[in-house]
Design a protein around this motif. Sequence first.
Motif, PDB file in Angstrom:
ATOM      1  N   GLY A 137       0.784  -1.228   0.000  1.00  0.00           N
ATOM      2  CA  GLY A 137       0.000   0.000   0.000  1.00  0.00           C
ATOM      3  C   GLY A 137       0.812   1.272   0.000  1.00  0.00           C
ATOM      4  O   GLY A 137       1.980   1.280  -0.401  1.00  0.00           O
ATOM      5  N   GLU A 138       0.165   2.345   0.452  1.00  0.00           N
ATOM      6  CA  GLU A 138       0.766   3.682   0.406  1.00  0.00           C
ATOM      7  C   GLU A 138       1.699   3.885   1.587  1.00  0.00           C
ATOM      8  O   GLU A 138       1.336   3.600   2.726  1.00  0.00           O
ATOM      9  CB  GLU A 138      -0.343   4.740   0.429  1.00  0.00           C
ATOM     10  N   LYS A 139       2.916   4.346   1.304  1.00  0.00           N
ATOM     11  CA  LYS A 139       3.922   4.586   2.355  1.00  0.00           C
ATOM     12  C   LYS A 139       4.665   5.867   2.002  1.00  0.00           C
ATOM     13  O   LYS A 139       4.714   6.256   0.830  1.00  0.00           O
ATOM     14  CB  LYS A 139       4.965   3.455   2.393  1.00  0.00           C
ATOM     15  N   PRO A 140       5.318   6.487   3.002  1.00  0.00           N
ATOM     16  CA  PRO A 140       6.155   7.635   2.689  1.00  0.00           C
ATOM     17  C   PRO A 140       7.338   7.232   1.796  1.00  0.00           C
ATOM     18  O   PRO A 140       7.763   6.075   1.807  1.00  0.00           O
ATOM     19  CB  PRO A 140       6.669   8.094   4.059  1.00  0.00           C
ATOM     20  N   TYR A 141       7.854   8.225   1.088  1.00  0.00           N
ATOM     21  CA  TYR A 141       9.008   8.020   0.202  1.00  0.00           C
ATOM     22  C   TYR A 141      10.140   7.277   0.917  1.00  0.00           C
ATOM     23  O   TYR A 141      10.717   6.326   0.395  1.00  0.00           O
ATOM     24  CB  TYR A 141       9.496   9.392  -0.284  1.00  0.00           C
ATOM     25  N   GLU A 142      10.429   7.713   2.139  1.00  0.00           N
ATOM     26  CA  GLU A 142      11.551   7.154   2.901  1.00  0.00           C
ATOM     27  C   GLU A 142      11.358   5.661   3.161  1.00  0.00           C
ATOM     28  O   GLU A 142      12.334   4.904   3.195  1.00  0.00           O
ATOM     29  CB  GLU A 142      11.737   7.877   4.248  1.00  0.00           C
ATOM     30  N   SER A 143      10.127   5.258   3.395  1.00  0.00           N
ATOM     31  CA  SER A 143       9.868   3.828   3.650  1.00  0.00           C
ATOM     32  C   SER A 143      10.135   3.017   2.384  1.00  0.00           C
ATOM     33  O   SER A 143      10.812   1.988   2.422  1.00  0.00           O
ATOM     34  CB  SER A 143       8.423   3.609   4.083  1.00  0.00           C
ATOM     35  N   TYR A 144       9.602   3.514   1.252  1.00  0.00           N
ATOM     36  CA  TYR A 144       9.831   2.820  -0.018  1.00  0.00           C
ATOM     37  C   TYR A 144      11.329   2.702  -0.283  1.00  0.00           C
ATOM     38  O   TYR A 144      11.810   1.667  -0.741  1.00  0.00           O
ATOM     39  CB  TYR A 144       9.182   3.581  -1.177  1.00  0.00           C
ATOM     40  N   THR A 165     -13.346  11.899  -9.489  1.00  0.00           N
ATOM     41  CA  THR A 165     -14.745  11.756  -9.050  1.00  0.00           C
ATOM     42  C   THR A 165     -15.074  10.290  -8.784  1.00  0.00           C
ATOM     43  O   THR A 165     -15.713   9.952  -7.780  1.00  0.00           O
ATOM     44  CB  THR A 165     -15.695  12.309 -10.137  1.00  0.00           C
ATOM     45  N   HIS A 166     -14.614   9.417  -9.662  1.00  0.00           N
ATOM     46  CA  HIS A 166     -14.858   7.990  -9.473  1.00  0.00           C
ATOM     47  C   HIS A 166     -14.126   7.482  -8.232  1.00  0.00           C
ATOM     48  O   HIS A 166     -14.669   6.702  -7.447  1.00  0.00           O
ATOM     49  CB  HIS A 166     -14.421   7.221 -10.738  1.00  0.00           C
ATOM     50  N   TYR A 167     -12.894   7.960  -8.041  1.00  0.00           N
ATOM     51  CA  TYR A 167     -12.102   7.530  -6.871  1.00  0.00           C
ATOM     52  C   TYR A 167     -12.862   7.830  -5.581  1.00  0.00           C
ATOM     53  O   TYR A 167     -12.895   7.016  -4.659  1.00  0.00           O
ATOM     54  CB  TYR A 167     -10.737   8.244  -6.869  1.00  0.00           C
ATOM     55  N   ARG A 168     -13.496   8.991  -5.561  1.00  0.00           N
ATOM     56  CA  ARG A 168     -14.227   9.380  -4.347  1.00  0.00           C
ATOM     57  C   ARG A 168     -15.470   8.522  -4.111  1.00  0.00           C
ATOM     58  O   ARG A 168     -15.949   8.408  -2.991  1.00  0.00           O
ATOM     59  CB  ARG A 168     -14.585  10.874  -4.394  1.00  0.00           C
ATOM     60  N   LYS A 169     -15.984   7.909  -5.160  1.00  0.00           N
ATOM     61  CA  LYS A 169     -17.148   7.023  -4.983  1.00  0.00           C
ATOM     62  C   LYS A 169     -16.742   5.640  -4.467  1.00  0.00           C
ATOM     63  O   LYS A 169     -17.583   4.874  -4.011  1.00  0.00           O
ATOM     64  CB  LYS A 169     -17.885   6.872  -6.313  1.00  0.00           C
ATOM     65  N   LEU A 170     -15.461   5.337  -4.562  1.00  0.00           N
ATOM     66  CA  LEU A 170     -14.983   4.008  -4.141  1.00  0.00           C
ATOM     67  C   LEU A 170     -14.248   4.027  -2.803  1.00  0.00           C
ATOM     68  O   LEU A 170     -13.949   2.980  -2.239  1.00  0.00           O
ATOM     69  CB  LEU A 170     -14.029   3.427  -5.206  1.00  0.00           C
ATOM     70  N   HIS A 171     -13.924   5.244  -2.343  1.00  0.00           N
ATOM     71  CA  HIS A 171     -13.090   5.367  -1.139  1.00  0.00           C
ATOM     72  C   HIS A 171     -13.611   6.466  -0.218  1.00  0.00           C
ATOM     73  O   HIS A 171     -14.224   7.420  -0.693  1.00  0.00           O
ATOM     74  CB  HIS A 171     -11.645   5.716  -1.527  1.00  0.00           C
ATOM     75  N   PRO A 172     -13.335   6.344   1.093  1.00  0.00           N
ATOM     76  CA  PRO A 172     -13.698   7.434   2.003  1.00  0.00           C
ATOM     77  C   PRO A 172     -12.828   8.661   1.721  1.00  0.00           C
ATOM     78  O   PRO A 172     -11.755   8.523   1.137  1.00  0.00           O
ATOM     79  CB  PRO A 172     -13.403   6.846   3.388  1.00  0.00           C
ATOM     80  N   PRO A 173     -13.284   9.853   2.147  1.00  0.00           N
ATOM     81  CA  PRO A 173     -12.592  11.092   1.773  1.00  0.00           C
ATOM     82  C   PRO A 173     -11.126  11.164   2.191  1.00  0.00           C
ATOM     83  O   PRO A 173     -10.334  11.834   1.539  1.00  0.00           O
ATOM     84  CB  PRO A 173     -13.408  12.188   2.465  1.00  0.00           C
ATOM     85  N   GLU A 174     -10.759  10.465   3.268  1.00  0.00           N
ATOM     86  CA  GLU A 174      -9.351  10.568   3.711  1.00  0.00           C
ATOM     87  C   GLU A 174      -8.382   9.818   2.789  1.00  0.00           C
ATOM     88  O   GLU A 174      -7.176  10.007   2.865  1.00  0.00           O
ATOM     89  CB  GLU A 174      -9.176  10.123   5.169  1.00  0.00           C
ATOM     90  N   GLN A 175      -8.907   8.973   1.927  1.00  0.00           N
ATOM     91  CA  GLN A 175      -8.037   8.287   0.960  1.00  0.00           C
ATOM     92  C   GLN A 175      -8.035   9.087  -0.342  1.00  0.00           C
ATOM     93  O   GLN A 175      -9.082   9.283  -0.961  1.00  0.00           O
ATOM     94  CB  GLN A 175      -8.515   6.852   0.725  1.00  0.00           C
ATOM     95  N   LYS A 176      -6.846   9.538  -0.726  1.00  0.00           N
ATOM     96  CA  LYS A 176      -6.753  10.496  -1.839  1.00  0.00           C
ATOM     97  C   LYS A 176      -6.058   9.897  -3.068  1.00  0.00           C
ATOM     98  O   LYS A 176      -4.981   9.305  -2.954  1.00  0.00           O
ATOM     99  CB  LYS A 176      -5.946  11.720  -1.397  1.00  0.00           C
ATOM    100  N   LEU A 177      -6.675  10.130  -4.217  1.00  0.00           N
ATOM    101  CA  LEU A 177      -6.083   9.677  -5.469  1.00  0.00           C
ATOM    102  C   LEU A 177      -4.719  10.341  -5.700  1.00  0.00           C
ATOM    103  O   LEU A 177      -3.771   9.704  -6.169  1.00  0.00           O
ATOM    104  CB  LEU A 177      -7.025   9.978  -6.646  1.00  0.00           C
ATOM    105  N   SER A 178      -4.626  11.628  -5.332  1.00  0.00           N
ATOM    106  CA  SER A 178      -3.357  12.345  -5.552  1.00  0.00           C
ATOM    107  C   SER A 178      -2.219  11.679  -4.780  1.00  0.00           C
ATOM    108  O   SER A 178      -1.105  11.540  -5.286  1.00  0.00           O
ATOM    109  CB  SER A 178      -3.492  13.804  -5.133  1.00  0.00           C
ATOM    110  N   VAL A 179      -2.500  11.235  -3.572  1.00  0.00           N
ATOM    111  CA  VAL A 179      -1.471  10.574  -2.755  1.00  0.00           C
ATOM    112  C   VAL A 179      -1.067   9.248  -3.408  1.00  0.00           C
ATOM    113  O   VAL A 179       0.111   8.913  -3.518  1.00  0.00           O
ATOM    114  CB  VAL A 179      -1.985  10.325  -1.317  1.00  0.00           C
ATOM    115  N   ARG A 180      -2.071   8.519  -3.856  1.00  0.00           N
ATOM    116  CA  ARG A 180      -1.801   7.223  -4.473  1.00  0.00           C
ATOM    117  C   ARG A 180      -0.924   7.398  -5.719  1.00  0.00           C
ATOM    118  O   ARG A 180       0.055   6.683  -5.910  1.00  0.00           O
ATOM    119  CB  ARG A 180      -3.126   6.568  -4.868  1.00  0.00           C
TER     120      ARG A 180
END
Length: 348
Positions: A137-144, A165-180
Amino acid sequence: MTAIVEELRRGRNLPEAALKELIECADYDEELFRQADEVRRQYYGTDVYIRGLIELTNYCKNDCFYCGIRRSNTQAVRYRLSRQDILECCREGYALGFRTFVLQGGEDGYYTDDRVCEIVSDIRAQYPDCAITLSLGEKPYESYLAFFKAGADRYLLRHETADETHYRKLHPPEQKLSVRKQCLWNLKKIGYQVGSGFMVGSPYQTTENLISDLRFLQELEPAMIGIGPFIPHHQTPFGEYAGGTLTLSLRMVAILRLMFPYALIPATTALGTIHPQGRELGLKAGANVVMPNLSPVKVRRLYELYDNKICTGEESAECRGCLEKRVASAGYRIVTARGDVACKSRRE
Ligand code: 5AD
Ligand code: FES
């Protein structure tokens, strides 16, 4: 019928309308699958690479609406594998011919960077000829970066959908497509062979969304692309939604093969779950990887991302033998090489 498929194969950037037609219209399928298989043979022959999947943990701090191990699923029985368990899976896998181990799990705080690095460096030391793929899953740069330095070679992180818009329909607001997306760019920058991908037929998905997925992948140029049908899990908010179809999933595999001739594309377990010959059909549509399960049988049923997942009762050796036959029946051959990504310059 052949013109559009031919264009796609030649690497032309198809206009929106042509892509839409290819995705929506069954008339192209025959030609699409034929050419996808041709391209796959051109780049990879009949080789099918095998990856041993080890499902580390089904604890997850995320809450994706589609996923059976989401944190809000209080009915899920949770487990974690120890370092010894994991090494035992690798030992068994190595003996069965696996030269890639995929460590996959929910986003579980128990596996701190130190713990992950320890596991990775143990595997690296014991199996210097194997590739180590992480999917945590998602980790900080340093972890990777730390995992990479410990010996990990590849990382799988599906973007799931490239549309905001689709990402927001599949995930709660705290999970961000930009971060992914940023995670994927970070992984690339560090030097991982990166895998991304998406679900086919996820709730609210439109053809335009699928086109965004293809466009995003064109930007990212991943080495590996994993896709599979969305399959409802009865203990999630999407439990009553329709699943993705076999036809559309296969069509997307073929389109991916033509657009990304060099890519490693698995015939996924999800594909095998919605149809008894799903994985064989996936291979014929252009896939060139299979990822059987190496997790201990006692935990397999618990890593339940979706309902009716296959291979939850079989021992690793059984799946290995079963796949050998299935791959052969589709006209291909399992090879035990590490299976790194083919050189892009082989492109015609
Ligand atoms: N159906 C199909 N695929 C799923 N995944 C998660 N939940 C489901 C589901 N219900 C996929 C996601 C994730 C991968 C590990 O499994 O795309 O990235
Ligand atoms: Fe697991 Fe066929 S691959 S039983």
